[in-house]
Write a protein that holds these residues in place. Structure first.
Motif, PDB file in Angstrom:
ATOM      1  N   ALA A  25       0.841  -1.206   0.000  1.00 51.89           N
ATOM      2  CA  ALA A  25       0.000   0.000   0.000  1.00 51.89           C
ATOM      3  C   ALA A  25       0.875   1.255   0.000  1.00 51.89           C
ATOM      4  O   ALA A  25       0.624   2.194  -0.760  1.00 51.89           O
ATOM      5  CB  ALA A  25      -0.934  -0.008   1.199  1.00 51.89           C
ATOM      6  N   ALA A  26       1.919   1.266   0.840  1.00 52.88           N
ATOM      7  CA  ALA A  26       2.826   2.417   0.911  1.00 52.88           C
ATOM      8  C   ALA A  26       3.588   2.593  -0.391  1.00 52.88           C
ATOM      9  O   ALA A  26       3.777   3.720  -0.873  1.00 52.88           O
ATOM     10  CB  ALA A  26       3.797   2.245   2.076  1.00 52.88           C
ATOM     11  N   ALA A  27       4.024   1.488  -0.988  1.00 50.33           N
ATOM     12  CA  ALA A  27       4.792   1.551  -2.225  1.00 50.33           C
ATOM     13  C   ALA A  27       3.939   2.051  -3.391  1.00 50.33           C
ATOM     14  O   ALA A  27       4.430   2.787  -4.250  1.00 50.33           O
ATOM     15  CB  ALA A  27       5.380   0.181  -2.547  1.00 50.33           C
ATOM     16  N   LEU A  28       2.684   1.658  -3.425  1.00 50.42           N
ATOM     17  CA  LEU A  28       1.808   2.115  -4.499  1.00 50.42           C
ATOM     18  C   LEU A  28       1.487   3.596  -4.350  1.00 50.42           C
ATOM     19  O   LEU A  28       1.322   4.305  -5.349  1.00 50.42           O
ATOM     20  CB  LEU A  28       0.525   1.281  -4.539  1.00 50.42           C
ATOM     21  CG  LEU A  28       0.709  -0.150  -5.036  1.00 50.42           C
ATOM     22  CD1 LEU A  28      -0.557  -0.961  -4.808  1.00 50.42           C
ATOM     23  CD2 LEU A  28       1.118  -0.163  -6.497  1.00 50.42           C
ATOM     24  N   LEU A  71       5.050 -10.310  -1.122  1.00 50.57           N
ATOM     25  CA  LEU A  71       5.314  -8.906  -1.414  1.00 50.57           C
ATOM     26  C   LEU A  71       6.157  -8.786  -2.689  1.00 50.57           C
ATOM     27  O   LEU A  71       5.843  -7.985  -3.572  1.00 50.57           O
ATOM     28  CB  LEU A  71       6.036  -8.240  -0.236  1.00 50.57           C
ATOM     29  CG  LEU A  71       6.544  -6.818  -0.472  1.00 50.57           C
ATOM     30  CD1 LEU A  71       5.404  -5.867  -0.805  1.00 50.57           C
ATOM     31  CD2 LEU A  71       7.326  -6.330   0.743  1.00 50.57           C
ATOM     32  N   LEU A  72       7.193  -9.584  -2.800  1.00 47.76           N
ATOM     33  CA  LEU A  72       8.052  -9.565  -3.981  1.00 47.76           C
ATOM     34  C   LEU A  72       7.244  -9.857  -5.250  1.00 47.76           C
ATOM     35  O   LEU A  72       7.375  -9.158  -6.258  1.00 47.76           O
ATOM     36  CB  LEU A  72       9.184 -10.579  -3.828  1.00 47.76           C
ATOM     37  CG  LEU A  72      10.103 -10.758  -5.035  1.00 47.76           C
ATOM     38  CD1 LEU A  72      10.862  -9.480  -5.344  1.00 47.76           C
ATOM     39  CD2 LEU A  72      11.070 -11.904  -4.781  1.00 47.76           C
ATOM     40  N   ARG A  73       6.396 -10.876  -5.208  1.00 52.18           N
ATOM     41  CA  ARG A  73       5.574 -11.213  -6.377  1.00 52.18           C
ATOM     42  C   ARG A  73       4.633 -10.058  -6.737  1.00 52.18           C
ATOM     43  O   ARG A  73       4.454  -9.739  -7.914  1.00 52.18           O
ATOM     44  CB  ARG A  73       4.776 -12.493  -6.130  1.00 52.18           C
ATOM     45  CG  ARG A  73       5.616 -13.754  -6.233  1.00 52.18           C
ATOM     46  CD  ARG A  73       4.782 -15.009  -6.245  1.00 52.18           C
ATOM     47  NE  ARG A  73       4.024 -15.224  -5.021  1.00 52.18           N
ATOM     48  CZ  ARG A  73       4.514 -15.783  -3.909  1.00 52.18           C
ATOM     49  NH1 ARG A  73       5.771 -16.181  -3.871  1.00 52.18           N
ATOM     50  NH2 ARG A  73       3.758 -15.953  -2.855  1.00 52.18           N
ATOM     51  N   MET A  74       4.062  -9.413  -5.731  1.00 48.50           N
ATOM     52  CA  MET A  74       3.147  -8.298  -5.995  1.00 48.50           C
ATOM     53  C   MET A  74       3.890  -7.098  -6.590  1.00 48.50           C
ATOM     54  O   MET A  74       3.386  -6.442  -7.495  1.00 48.50           O
ATOM     55  CB  MET A  74       2.407  -7.909  -4.725  1.00 48.50           C
ATOM     56  CG  MET A  74       1.400  -8.956  -4.292  1.00 48.50           C
ATOM     57  SD  MET A  74       0.365  -8.390  -2.959  1.00 48.50           S
ATOM     58  CE  MET A  74      -0.758  -7.333  -3.849  1.00 48.50           C
ATOM     59  N   VAL A  75       5.071  -6.823  -6.080  1.00 51.56           N
ATOM     60  CA  VAL A  75       5.870  -5.713  -6.614  1.00 51.56           C
ATOM     61  C   VAL A  75       6.234  -5.998  -8.064  1.00 51.56           C
ATOM     62  O   VAL A  75       6.120  -5.126  -8.930  1.00 51.56           O
ATOM     63  CB  VAL A  75       7.137  -5.481  -5.755  1.00 51.56           C
ATOM     64  CG1 VAL A  75       8.125  -4.577  -6.455  1.00 51.56           C
ATOM     65  CG2 VAL A  75       6.756  -4.904  -4.392  1.00 51.56           C
ATOM     66  N   ARG A  76       6.681  -7.213  -8.340  1.00 45.09           N
ATOM     67  CA  ARG A  76       7.067  -7.567  -9.706  1.00 45.09           C
ATOM     68  C   ARG A  76       5.897  -7.537 -10.679  1.00 45.09           C
ATOM     69  O   ARG A  76       6.078  -7.333 -11.874  1.00 45.09           O
ATOM     70  CB  ARG A  76       7.695  -8.960  -9.721  1.00 45.09           C
ATOM     71  CG  ARG A  76       9.084  -8.965  -9.168  1.00 45.09           C
ATOM     72  CD  ARG A  76       9.666 -10.352  -9.218  1.00 45.09           C
ATOM     73  NE  ARG A  76      11.081 -10.357  -8.842  1.00 45.09           N
ATOM     74  CZ  ARG A  76      11.786 -11.437  -8.627  1.00 45.09           C
ATOM     75  NH1 ARG A  76      11.223 -12.621  -8.764  1.00 45.09           N
ATOM     76  NH2 ARG A  76      13.047 -11.338  -8.282  1.00 45.09           N
ATOM     77  N   SER A  77       4.680  -7.710 -10.185  1.00 47.90           N
ATOM     78  CA  SER A  77       3.513  -7.731 -11.064  1.00 47.90           C
ATOM     79  C   SER A  77       2.972  -6.330 -11.370  1.00 47.90           C
ATOM     80  O   SER A  77       2.057  -6.183 -12.170  1.00 47.90           O
ATOM     81  CB  SER A  77       2.396  -8.576 -10.452  1.00 47.90           C
ATOM     82  OG  SER A  77       1.818  -7.929  -9.333  1.00 47.90           O
TER      83      SER A  77
END
Length: 71
Positions: free
Chosen positions: A36-39, A60-66
């Motif tokens: 949420a913070a990164a978005l 988290l890594l998979r979500m960031v990469r997507s």
């Protein structure tokens, strides 16, 4: 830098050490709050623990990469 760790002491100690070296640090207690913070404001770097409640570091890594916005 976005520092993600469920341990309060780890966030404080590592965050303080990085800030002492001039790094701007934001913190999150798990992967869900981190994504949420990164978005909201994409960080240059995410430093994450792997084993955390709610959402672990691997998810988290998979979500960031997507998300192209975060790559």
């Amino acid at each position: 830098l976005l520092l993600v760790d469920d341990s309060v002491s780890a966030r404080i100690e590592l965050g303080d050490a990085l800030r002492d070296r001039g790094v701007k640090v934001r913190v999150a207690e798990n992967g869900l709050t981190a994504i949420a913070a990164a978005l909201k404001r994409p960080p240059d770097v995410i430093l994450s623990d792997v084993e955390m409640p709610t959402m672990d570091g691997w998810t988290l890594l998979r979500m960031v990469r997507s998300r192209k916005r975060l790559m």
